[in-house]
Design a protein around this motif. Structure first.
Motif: not given
Length: 384
Positions: A149-150, A153-154, A156-157, A268-269, A273-274, A277, A333
């Motif tokens: 998942v991390d 997320a990375q 996407h960022q 999505t973030l 994803i949030e 988290n 996710v």
């Protein structure tokens, strides 16, 4: 009975009337005895001082009170011990938390929740200082999901850091910034002149800020200067028209990418994803609560073991539930097809833009080639 004898020159017995006073009254007569400080040893602490003071009794009280100063060495040792204990951060934290918990439990029964929170803080601090007796391990599958998942997320960022370029129209024409400053100065000057002459017609012309539009402006302005009766002027006019259309297509592409790619990634973030988290953070809180409950159980007296055991069982149930919820959200996710749809939309938008560019220039190139051939033929005929 004779008066007390003084063995020191500073001891001065007071005079009493022996004929009228009884032997006890003679002893209890007002006597002030002061002995200067005596240092028993040169190596002894400076604070170790012995003094004796016999104070005159108040009227009606026949007694002699002797006050002897206690050595200061013991108090110094106590002070040093307190200073040494104060150096230990863990001890400070432990004392502070225990004090807050005690106060909160005395104020109101509702503040027992605060006590549980302090137990979690204590457990967290002990883990950081490396003094925790036990730390509950999370399942390996859970840890693997966290890493995946991390990574998602990375990614996407990183996409957002680059794709936000589409929010800026002049990303392919940085010179536009300098031209904007020059244009702003010229615009202010023209507006001042127009306000002096025709106040109602003061206008500001805003040009698109893409590279294609800049090429189009230069070409069209050049065609007007050269003249449309010249072959070069005609070619410039055609190139300018196509370049402006391509610039419009690029602005439409940018807007569509922002809508169908950048915005969905942000959603999505901030949602899936949030949410995962947040569930992971809840797992950590429940784990701290479980470990704190276990510590409380080990430290509880026999009469409170049943209550402490009940707290441990409740904390275990909440921990397991939190792990299951976080696991479900993290898998959601990883299995979500929306990121794939976002990538497909981005590729489709790019394809449409370049297809339009290909169509525009596919029609322009033959026309320019025809103008060139005609002009070349006329040039050769003139030489002959």
């Amino acid at each position: 009975m004779s008066s007390p004898t003084a063995t020191n020159a500073n001891l001065t017995p007071s005079k009493t009337n022996t004929a009228d006073a009884s032997p006890i009254e003679e002893v209890a007569a007002a006597v002030v005895v002061e002995q200067p400080p005596i240092k028993t040893n040169e190596t002894q602490e400076p604070d170790v001082i012995s003094s004796v003071t016999a104070k005159k009794p108040e009227q009606g009280h026949n007694e002699i009170r002797v006050v002897q100063d206690e050595p200061a060495l013991a108090s110094n040792n106590d002070t040093n011990d307190r200073r040494n204990s104060a150096i230990n951060p863990s001890a400070i934290l432990e004392t502070t938390i225990e004090g807050l918990a005690t106060i909160s439990s005395k104020i109101n029964p509702l503040t027992q929740k605060l006590g549980k929170g302090l137990d979690q803080v204590r457990q967290y601090a002990q883990e950081k200082f490396g003094t925790a007796d036990e730390i509950t391990e999370l399942p390996q599958e859970y840890k693997d999901l966290e890493k995946r998942v991390d990574t998602i997320a990375q990614v996407h960022q990183n996409f957002l850091k680059v794709a936000k370029t589409y929010n800026t129209p002049n990303y392919d024409y940085p010179v536009q910034i300098q031209e904007s400053l020059i244009g702003f100065t010229n615009t202010v000057t023209n507006q001042i002149q127009q306000l002096r002459n025709k106040p109602d017609r003061a206008q500001t012309v805003e040009h698109p800020k893409t590279l294609s539009h800049a090429i189009g402006r230069v070409a069209i302005d050049g065609a007007m200067e050269v003249g449309h009766d010249e072959a070069f002027g005609v070619a410039l006019d055609k190139l300018g028209d196509v370049s402006n259309k391509l610039g419009d297509a690029r602005l439409a592409m940018d807007s569509e990418i922002v809508t169908k790619f950048n915005t969905p990634i942000q959603v999505t973030l901030k949602t899936a994803i949030e949410g995962a988290n947040k569930a992971r953070r809840n797992v950590q809180l429940k784990r701290l609560a479980l470990d704190a409950a276990k510590t409380n159980y080990r430290e509880s007296p026999t009469v409170k073991l049943d209550a402490a055991r009940s707290q441990v069982e409740q904390a275990e149930d909440e921990f397991v539930g939190a792990v299951e919820e976080a696991t479900h959200l993290m898998k959601a996710v990883l299995e979500d097809p929306e990121p794939l749809r976002d990538l497909a939309d981005y590729a489709q938008i790019q394809l449409a833009y370049f297809k339009q560019a290909q169509e525009l220039f596919s029609g322009l190139v033959p026309e320019l080639e025809e103008i060139r051939v005609t002009q070349e033929s006329m040039y050769r005929d003139a030489d002959e």
